[in-house]
Design a protein around this motif. Structure first.
Motif, PDB file in Angstrom:
ATOM      1  N   GLY A  44     -39.551   0.420  50.821  1.00  0.00           N
ATOM      2  CA  GLY A  44     -38.487  -0.405  50.244  1.00  0.00           C
ATOM      3  C   GLY A  44     -37.100   0.172  50.423  1.00  0.00           C
ATOM      4  N   ASN A  45     -36.396   0.308  49.311  1.00  0.00           N
ATOM      5  CA  ASN A  45     -35.022   0.830  49.358  1.00  0.00           C
ATOM      6  C   ASN A  45     -34.954   2.315  49.056  1.00  0.00           C
ATOM      7  N   SER A  46     -36.056   3.027  49.281  1.00  0.00           N
ATOM      8  CA  SER A  46     -36.051   4.406  48.784  1.00  0.00           C
ATOM      9  C   SER A  46     -35.020   5.285  49.489  1.00  0.00           C
ATOM     10  N   THR A  47     -34.687   4.976  50.747  1.00  0.00           N
ATOM     11  CA  THR A  47     -33.643   5.785  51.411  1.00  0.00           C
ATOM     12  C   THR A  47     -32.302   5.614  50.690  1.00  0.00           C
ATOM     13  N   ASP A  48     -31.998   4.365  50.320  1.00  0.00           N
ATOM     14  CA  ASP A  48     -30.756   4.118  49.559  1.00  0.00           C
ATOM     15  C   ASP A  48     -30.801   4.828  48.215  1.00  0.00           C
ATOM     16  N   ASP A  49     -31.974   4.782  47.561  1.00  0.00           N
ATOM     17  CA  ASP A  49     -32.104   5.436  46.250  1.00  0.00           C
ATOM     18  C   ASP A  49     -31.859   6.942  46.366  1.00  0.00           C
ATOM     19  N   LEU A  50     -32.418   7.545  47.421  1.00  0.00           N
ATOM     20  CA  LEU A  50     -32.234   8.986  47.611  1.00  0.00           C
ATOM     21  C   LEU A  50     -30.761   9.304  47.878  1.00  0.00           C
ATOM     22  N   LEU A  51     -30.113   8.452  48.655  1.00  0.00           N
ATOM     23  CA  LEU A  51     -28.689   8.682  48.942  1.00  0.00           C
ATOM     24  C   LEU A  51     -27.856   8.571  47.679  1.00  0.00           C
ATOM     25  N   ARG A  52     -28.225   7.606  46.814  1.00  0.00           N
ATOM     26  CA  ARG A  52     -27.497   7.436  45.559  1.00  0.00           C
ATOM     27  C   ARG A  52     -27.651   8.696  44.697  1.00  0.00           C
ATOM     28  N   LEU A  53     -28.876   9.174  44.641  1.00  0.00           N
ATOM     29  CA  LEU A  53     -29.157  10.390  43.882  1.00  0.00           C
ATOM     30  C   LEU A  53     -28.333  11.564  44.410  1.00  0.00           C
ATOM     31  N   ALA A  54     -28.268  11.676  45.724  1.00  0.00           N
ATOM     32  CA  ALA A  54     -27.473  12.754  46.342  1.00  0.00           C
ATOM     33  C   ALA A  54     -26.026  12.648  45.884  1.00  0.00           C
ATOM     34  N   GLY A  55     -25.510  11.421  45.850  1.00  0.00           N
ATOM     35  CA  GLY A  55     -24.130  11.204  45.430  1.00  0.00           C
ATOM     36  C   GLY A  55     -23.913  11.572  43.977  1.00  0.00           C
ATOM     37  N   GLU A  56     -24.979  11.434  43.173  1.00  0.00           N
ATOM     38  CA  GLU A  56     -24.856  11.744  41.745  1.00  0.00           C
ATOM     39  C   GLU A  56     -24.845  13.249  41.466  1.00  0.00           C
ATOM     40  N   VAL A  57     -25.537  14.011  42.320  1.00  0.00           N
ATOM     41  CA  VAL A  57     -25.538  15.456  42.069  1.00  0.00           C
ATOM     42  C   VAL A  57     -24.449  16.190  42.829  1.00  0.00           C
ATOM     43  N   SER A  58     -23.879  15.545  43.837  1.00  0.00           N
ATOM     44  CA  SER A  58     -22.953  16.297  44.686  1.00  0.00           C
ATOM     45  C   SER A  58     -21.937  15.398  45.351  1.00  0.00           C
ATOM     46  N   SER A  59     -20.686  15.868  45.393  1.00  0.00           N
ATOM     47  CA  SER A  59     -19.697  15.117  46.161  1.00  0.00           C
ATOM     48  C   SER A  59     -19.568  15.711  47.550  1.00  0.00           C
ATOM     49  N   THR A  60     -20.177  16.860  47.761  1.00  0.00           N
ATOM     50  CA  THR A  60     -20.126  17.498  49.083  1.00  0.00           C
ATOM     51  C   THR A  60     -21.311  17.060  49.938  1.00  0.00           C
ATOM     52  N   ALA A  61     -22.489  17.069  49.335  1.00  0.00           N
ATOM     53  CA  ALA A  61     -23.726  16.673  50.007  1.00  0.00           C
ATOM     54  C   ALA A  61     -23.787  17.135  51.464  1.00  0.00           C
ATOM     55  N   PRO A  62     -24.029  18.423  51.678  1.00  0.00           N
ATOM     56  CA  PRO A  62     -24.080  18.926  53.065  1.00  0.00           C
ATOM     57  C   PRO A  62     -25.088  18.135  53.910  1.00  0.00           C
ATOM     58  N   PRO A  63     -24.694  17.724  55.103  1.00  0.00           N
ATOM     59  CA  PRO A  63     -25.550  16.874  55.946  1.00  0.00           C
ATOM     60  C   PRO A  63     -26.950  17.449  56.198  1.00  0.00           C
ATOM     61  N   ARG A  64     -27.030  18.776  56.306  1.00  0.00           N
ATOM     62  CA  ARG A  64     -28.361  19.364  56.522  1.00  0.00           C
ATOM     63  C   ARG A  64     -29.282  19.029  55.357  1.00  0.00           C
ATOM     64  N   GLU A  65     -28.727  19.081  54.134  1.00  0.00           N
ATOM     65  CA  GLU A  65     -29.547  18.811  52.953  1.00  0.00           C
ATOM     66  C   GLU A  65     -29.815  17.313  52.779  1.00  0.00           C
TER      67      GLU A  65
END
Ligand code: ASP
Ligand code: MG
Length: 404
Positions: A44-65
């Motif tokens: 489903g939309n789990s890739t979007d959900d994971l990206l949203r979560l990344a945005g919630e924990v970090s404004s840097t979100a290193p691309p490797r992670e």
């Protein structure tokens, strides 16, 4: 006995019931005597959900992670599908992109495949096991986990089909194939039974959202026939094949539209060698992808240059242009975010004059003003006001008699 790569998109594996339906289909294909390699997207939309979560924990979100995080989505669906296959008596084994031998460059979040070493998949197939591969991911030449860009599971499937010499790469999705226009906008749109790679490439590049552009390029370059079809009805869909095999030979096959771009105009630019080069180099340096470009004939030694860019890059494009004001000595930069592009695509255009005239007449009859035009040997695109794009599509679809 054929070797079939079957790719299942996010909606095809969105919940337990869908995953079991996919397992049934893989089992059916297998029992018909074919070898199967399955490639899955995240549920489903789990890739979007994971990206949203990344945005919630970090404004840097290193691309490797980000890459490490996102690949988890496809790992979930691949292992669940293998479990469902076990239940229906099919031996299957899951493989991450790395285990499947997908070697990429080091560009995190948009990596390109450099090599495919499918030895482990080949061994599994030879042992009668269905490999289930996590789409959208690989391992870089620096041994880091990478992803291939949004929608990248299509690329995984096509690359594996090419490397394994598969007979066909089936792309299962939530629509029944490729249509002559978006059926939500043009109710009379019909499913195309065959289309050439060139037409599909033009469609993917101009707003036809069924297949990822890069996967179609890959399929064309490696001569992998694609079959786009529904995992909800399992009926035959649209074959994407070499032009000589595409047979329908309609002059026009499809009308597409794209509302993701914006227009920038630089007014009063000195008409001298090197000026356009300066502007477009500066845009390229900021990674702004320019699509259509129009330059007016010059008057009194100055001219206007208009170009389109992705809407998300509009602010950057205007900023880049403004920064060149002293250097380029232009008078003004204007922009318009509410444009849309409507395109008419067909391999038959090459040998039939008059298609352009029909496009322009059709839009004129609807009272639609054309702001920019671009063409290829099998496509005519017009930029129009966004509010008129749906009328433009319906009129063009009708003018070229594309309806069912
Ligand atoms: N799961 C990834 C995405 O949503 C890859 C794919 O679906 O093909 O972009
Ligand atoms: Mg997806």
């Amino acid at each position: 006995m054929a070797l079939i790569v079957q790719k299942f998109g996010g909606t095809s594996v969105s919940d337990a019931e869908r995953i079991r339906a996919v397992a049934d289909h893989v089992a059916r294909t297998r029992r018909q005597g074919n070898d199967v390699v399955a490639v899955v997207s995240a549920m489903g939309n789990s890739t979007d959900d994971l990206l949203r979560l990344a945005g919630e924990v970090s404004s840097t979100a290193p691309p490797r992670e980000i890459d490490m995080l996102l690949t988890a989505g496809e790992r979930i669906s691949m292992s669940l599908l293998c479990m469902a296959l076990a239940d229906v008596g099919i031996q299957a084994a899951s493989f991450t992109g790395s285990q499947a031998g997908i070697i990429t460059d080091t560009a995190h979040t948009r990596a390109k495949i450099l090599d495919v070493r499918p030895d482990r998949l080949r061994a599994a197939i030879d042992a009668g096991i269905v490999p289930v591969v996590a789409g959208f991911q690989g391992v870089s030449t620096e041994k880091d986990i990478t992803t291939l860009g949004r929608g990248g599971s299509d690329v995984t499937a096509v690359a594996l089909a090419a490397a394994l010499g598969a007979d066909v790469c089936e792309i299962y999705t939530d629509v029944t194939g490729v249509f002559s226009a978006d059926p939500r906008v043009v109710p009379s749109a019909r499913r195309l039974s065959r289309i050439s790679f060139e037409e599909m490439l033009e469609m993917a590049a101009t707003g036809g959202r069924v297949l990822m552009l890069r996967s179609v390029e890959f399929a064309r370059n490696h001569h992998v026939p694609l079959h786009v079809r529904s995992s909800f009805t399992w009926e035959p869909g649209t074959w994407v094949v070499e032009e000589e095999d595409s047979m329908e030979h309609a002059i026009v096959s499809a009308v597409t539209h794209d509302t993701s771009e914006a227009k920038v105009t630089v007014l009063g630019v000195p008409d001298q060698p090197g000026i356009a080069a300066k502007l477009f180099r500066a845009l390229a340096d900021r990674s702004v992808n320019v699509d259509m470009i129009v330059q007016n004939t010059s008057e009194h030694g100055t001219t206007d240059i208009s170009f389109t860019v992705p809407r998300v890059d509009l602010a950057t494009a205007v900023e880049v242009a403004e920064s060149l004001r002293d250097d380029m000595k232009f008078t003004e930069v204007t922009s318009d975010a509410s444009i849309a592009r409507v395109s008419v695509i067909g391999a038959g255009m090459k040998s039939h004059p008059g298609v352009t005239a029909t496009v322009f007449e059709t839009l004129a009859n609807e009272g639609i003003n054309i702001e920019m035009i671009s063409t290829s040997s099998i496509r005519i695109s017009c930029v129009v006001d966004e509010s008129q794009v749906e009328d433009a599509m319906r009129a063009l679809h009708e003018a070229f008699e594309l309806g069912g």
